[in-house]
Structures are given as structure tokens and as C-alpha cells.
Write a protein that holds these residues in place. Sequence first.
Motif, short mmCIF file in Angstrom:
data_model
loop_
_atom_site.label_atom_id
_atom_site.label_comp_id
_atom_site.label_asym_id
_atom_site.label_seq_id
_atom_site.Cartn_x
_atom_site.Cartn_y
_atom_site.Cartn_z
N CYS A 48 -36.76 -3.31 40.66
CA CYS A 48 -35.86 -3.57 41.80
C CYS A 48 -35.76 -5.06 42.10
O CYS A 48 -34.67 -5.57 42.35
N ILE A 49 -36.89 -5.74 42.07
CA ILE A 49 -36.88 -7.18 42.32
C ILE A 49 -36.11 -7.90 41.22
O ILE A 49 -35.38 -8.87 41.48
N SER A 50 -36.24 -7.45 39.99
CA SER A 50 -35.48 -8.06 38.89
C SER A 50 -33.98 -7.88 39.08
O SER A 50 -33.21 -8.80 38.82
N ILE A 51 -33.57 -6.71 39.54
CA ILE A 51 -32.14 -6.47 39.81
C ILE A 51 -31.66 -7.37 40.94
O ILE A 51 -30.59 -7.98 40.86
N VAL A 52 -32.45 -7.45 42.01
CA VAL A 52 -32.08 -8.31 43.14
C VAL A 52 -31.98 -9.76 42.69
O VAL A 52 -31.00 -10.46 43.01
N ASN A 53 -32.95 -10.23 41.93
CA ASN A 53 -32.93 -11.62 41.48
C ASN A 53 -31.82 -11.89 40.48
O ASN A 53 -31.28 -12.99 40.45
N THR A 60 -25.84 -17.48 43.02
CA THR A 60 -26.08 -18.92 43.09
C THR A 60 -25.31 -19.68 42.01
O THR A 60 -24.89 -20.81 42.24
N VAL A 61 -25.13 -19.05 40.85
CA VAL A 61 -24.33 -19.70 39.81
C VAL A 61 -22.89 -19.84 40.27
O VAL A 61 -22.27 -20.89 40.10
N VAL A 75 -31.00 -25.58 42.84
CA VAL A 75 -32.45 -25.75 43.02
C VAL A 75 -32.96 -24.83 44.11
O VAL A 75 -34.02 -24.19 43.96
N THR A 76 -32.23 -24.72 45.20
CA THR A 76 -32.63 -23.84 46.29
C THR A 76 -32.67 -22.38 45.84
O THR A 76 -33.60 -21.64 46.17
N GLY A 77 -31.68 -21.98 45.07
CA GLY A 77 -31.65 -20.61 44.54
C GLY A 77 -32.81 -20.34 43.60
O GLY A 77 -33.41 -19.26 43.64
N TYR A 78 -33.14 -21.32 42.77
CA TYR A 78 -34.27 -21.17 41.85
C TYR A 78 -35.58 -21.00 42.62
O TYR A 78 -36.38 -20.11 42.32
N ILE A 79 -35.79 -21.84 43.62
CA ILE A 79 -37.02 -21.75 44.41
C ILE A 79 -37.07 -20.43 45.17
O ILE A 79 -38.12 -19.78 45.24
N ARG A 81 -35.69 -17.57 44.25
CA ARG A 81 -36.00 -16.51 43.29
C ARG A 81 -37.48 -16.51 42.93
O ARG A 81 -38.10 -15.44 42.82
N LEU A 82 -38.06 -17.68 42.76
CA LEU A 82 -39.50 -17.75 42.47
C LEU A 82 -40.32 -17.19 43.63
O LEU A 82 -41.31 -16.48 43.41
N LEU A 83 -39.92 -17.51 44.86
CA LEU A 83 -40.63 -16.98 46.02
C LEU A 83 -40.51 -15.46 46.13
O LEU A 83 -41.47 -14.78 46.50
N ILE A 84 -39.33 -14.94 45.78
CA ILE A 84 -39.15 -13.48 45.79
C ILE A 84 -40.05 -12.83 44.75
O ILE A 84 -40.72 -11.84 45.03
N TYR A 85 -40.05 -13.39 43.52
CA TYR A 85 -40.94 -12.86 42.48
C TYR A 85 -42.40 -12.93 42.92
O TYR A 85 -43.15 -11.95 42.80
N GLY A 86 -42.82 -14.07 43.45
CA GLY A 86 -44.20 -14.24 43.86
C GLY A 86 -44.59 -13.34 45.03
O GLY A 86 -45.67 -12.76 45.03
N GLY A 87 -43.69 -13.21 46.01
CA GLY A 87 -43.98 -12.35 47.16
C GLY A 87 -44.12 -10.89 46.76
O GLY A 87 -45.03 -10.19 47.23
N ALA A 88 -43.23 -10.43 45.90
CA ALA A 88 -43.31 -9.04 45.45
C ALA A 88 -44.58 -8.80 44.64
O ALA A 88 -45.25 -7.77 44.79
N PHE A 89 -44.93 -9.77 43.79
CA PHE A 89 -46.17 -9.62 43.02
C PHE A 89 -47.38 -9.61 43.94
O PHE A 89 -48.30 -8.82 43.74
#
Length: 151
Positions: A48-53, A60-61, A75-79, A81-89
Motif C-alpha cells: 500500500c505504501i509503495s502504491i501511495v508513493n 511530484t513529477v 527535492v521536497t517530494g523525494y524527502i 517519500r522517504l519519510l513515508i517509507y521510513g514511517g511505515a517501516f
Amino acid sequence: MMVKSELKAFLSPIIKSGIILTALCQIASLIVIGWNPHFLYGIVLGACISIVNLNFLSFTVMMTLNGRFGPFVSVTGYIARLLIYGGAFFVSYNTSLISGIATIIGYIIFKVAIYYSYGFKPGFASRSYKDVKLNDLDKDEWSKRKKKREG
């Protein structure tokens, strides 16, 4: 510039392949480790997080290409997405170690789905360049510019 219908057509096979691969991975986990609700939770969360990201990346593109604040949005979108991945993990890992590992597998599955949908499925090897006239690379625009600079 991509319109929404083209973007949806681009993302649709990736998401379908990712969901199928997620289901196959869950079935394989039933055979290998047996029924474990933490694994199911982790892999579904990762998918689900992969689909959202993936959708957030496409957003963002589009914003980067259409807006005047391109680098900032990128850059903001990249950061984000990283925070979303990290938070879910983090949430998944706090549930259990198996859930955390399954979440990472769920993240990776969609990367595999991208390679499958736009790499292996169309066939790398099936592209034949026989009887196709390719441009002579010594006569392209960049080589002309290079020759002018050197000469």
C-alpha cells in the motif's frame, strides 16, 4: 507533457503486477513460514505504501515539470517519500520483526513490478534491430559540436 489518462495507463500495469506479486509472495510465505498475521500485515502495508508513493512520485513529477518551483518540488517530494517509507517501516517494525521484513519485501515487490511491466514483459531480447537503419553516431549533433570545439 503527460496527461492524466497517459499517466494512468503508465501506472496501471505496474500496480496490477505489484498486487499479483504481493499475493504470490503471501502464498509463498504460507508455504515457507505458515500462517503469520504479522507477515500479512507487513506485506500489505509495504504494498500500500509503495502504491501511495508511486502515485505521489507521479504527482511530484507533474508538478516539477509544470511549475516554476521545479527543483524545490522535486527535492521536497523525494524527502516526503522517504519519510513515508521510513514511517511505515517504523510502525511495522514496532509490531514485529517479521512484519518489518515483510514491509521491506512489499516495498521491493513494486520495484520488481516496474522491471517486469516495462522490461521483461515487453522483452529485452525480442527487440531486433535487423534491417533498421540506425543513425551514424559520428554524424549526430553532439559529435558535430565536439568536432567544432576541438577543431
